[in-house]
Design an enzyme around this catalytic site. Structure first.
Site, PDB file in Angstrom:
ATOM      1  N   ARG A  70     -14.428  -1.087 -22.557  1.00 51.72           N
ATOM      2  CA  ARG A  70     -14.070  -2.361 -21.968  1.00 51.72           C
ATOM      3  C   ARG A  70     -12.543  -2.608 -21.780  1.00 51.72           C
ATOM      4  O   ARG A  70     -12.056  -3.023 -20.885  1.00 51.72           O
ATOM      5  CB  ARG A  70     -14.431  -3.552 -23.033  1.00 51.72           C
ATOM      6  CG  ARG A  70     -14.574  -4.695 -22.337  1.00 51.72           C
ATOM      7  CD  ARG A  70     -14.879  -6.114 -23.234  1.00 51.72           C
ATOM      8  NE  ARG A  70     -14.889  -7.287 -22.510  1.00 51.72           N
ATOM      9  CZ  ARG A  70     -15.903  -7.694 -21.827  1.00 51.72           C
ATOM     10  NH1 ARG A  70     -17.084  -7.176 -21.950  1.00 51.72           N
ATOM     11  NH2 ARG A  70     -15.914  -9.000 -21.238  1.00 51.72           N
ATOM     12  N   HIS A 114     -13.902 -25.534 -15.842  1.00 52.02           N
ATOM     13  CA  HIS A 114     -14.699 -25.735 -16.880  1.00 52.02           C
ATOM     14  C   HIS A 114     -15.631 -27.011 -16.585  1.00 52.02           C
ATOM     15  O   HIS A 114     -15.061 -27.804 -16.119  1.00 52.02           O
ATOM     16  CB  HIS A 114     -14.323 -25.526 -18.169  1.00 52.02           C
ATOM     17  CG  HIS A 114     -15.279 -25.851 -19.306  1.00 52.02           C
ATOM     18  ND1 HIS A 114     -16.436 -24.904 -19.708  1.00 52.02           N
ATOM     19  CD2 HIS A 114     -15.523 -26.896 -20.022  1.00 52.02           C
ATOM     20  CE1 HIS A 114     -17.127 -25.607 -20.478  1.00 52.02           C
ATOM     21  NE2 HIS A 114     -16.516 -26.721 -20.928  1.00 52.02           N
TER      22      HIS A 114
END
Length: 207
Positions: A70, A114
């Site tokens: 990652r 969000h």
């Protein structure tokens, strides 16, 4: 006095790209102070990339599975994003977390939205959580991305009323409409005025 060049936006997507489309549409106005210079994704074959290609915007794909770790993926993503010299990086439905190293490399200029009034209802199910809690208003938040999940300093918020007959789907759709308007307006303001960060307080304008 010459007109300042538009701020350079790199937008990262993972899906249909409706938020990206709002920025592309805004950028067609010669008076809008920002322009999308590249669109990246963590997977190929998505509508978000197709939207960019139809608009003549360069695209790139950085798949996690193409990297050994990652960290390697995060570094490669950072290299590619940085190559476009962005003034602002917009995560528009991008479903991968980026590292604090990536954020530091971008100079604290990564924003995300969000679908709730932060700090209420963090995480993946904010509209459902708001509905289940019985709130009368919810909304959307634009924030500077930090190392947490939906925890960064708040740049802007917009309020959406909750109707008695709302489902998760109807509420989320109204939030997304308000979210796109807020994003376009606030990115334009960030590009035009700049911003400073004092503790957690985001203030428009240069010091």
């Amino acid at each position: 006095m010459p007109t300042p060049a538009p701020a350079r936006l790199v937008v990262l997507v993972s899906g249909s790209g409706t938020t990206l489309q709002a920025l592309l549409d805004a950028g067609r106005d010669p008076h809008y102070p920002a322009t999308v210079v590249a669109v990246g994704a963590d997977r190929a074959g998505i509508e978000g990339l197709a939207r960019a290609e139809r608009a003549g915007i360069p695209t790139f794909v950085q798949r996690l599975g193409d990297c050994r770790t990652r960290d390697e993926w995060d570094a490669a993503l950072g290299d590619t994003v940085a190559s476009y010299r962005p003034d602002l990086v917009v995560l528009a439905g991008f479903m991968k977390l980026v590292s604090e190293r990536f954020l530091a490399r971008m100079g604290g200029r990564v924003v995300n939205t969000h679908p709730a009034l932060s700090p209420a209802f963090p995480g993946m199910h904010a509209p459902a959580d708001a509905l289940a809690y019985g709130v009368k208003v919810t909304g959307a938040t634009l924030f500077l991305v930090d190392g947490g999940v939906d925890t960064g300093p708040i740049v802007a918020q917009t309020v959406v009323p909750v109707h008695d007959d709302d489902t998760v789907e109807t509420l989320h759709e109204r939030i997304k409409v308000a979210e796109r308007v807020m994003l376009v307006d606030t990115v334009g303001r960030l590009a035009r005025e700049g911003f400073t960060l004092d503790d957690r307080k985001v203030r428009f304008g240069h010091e």
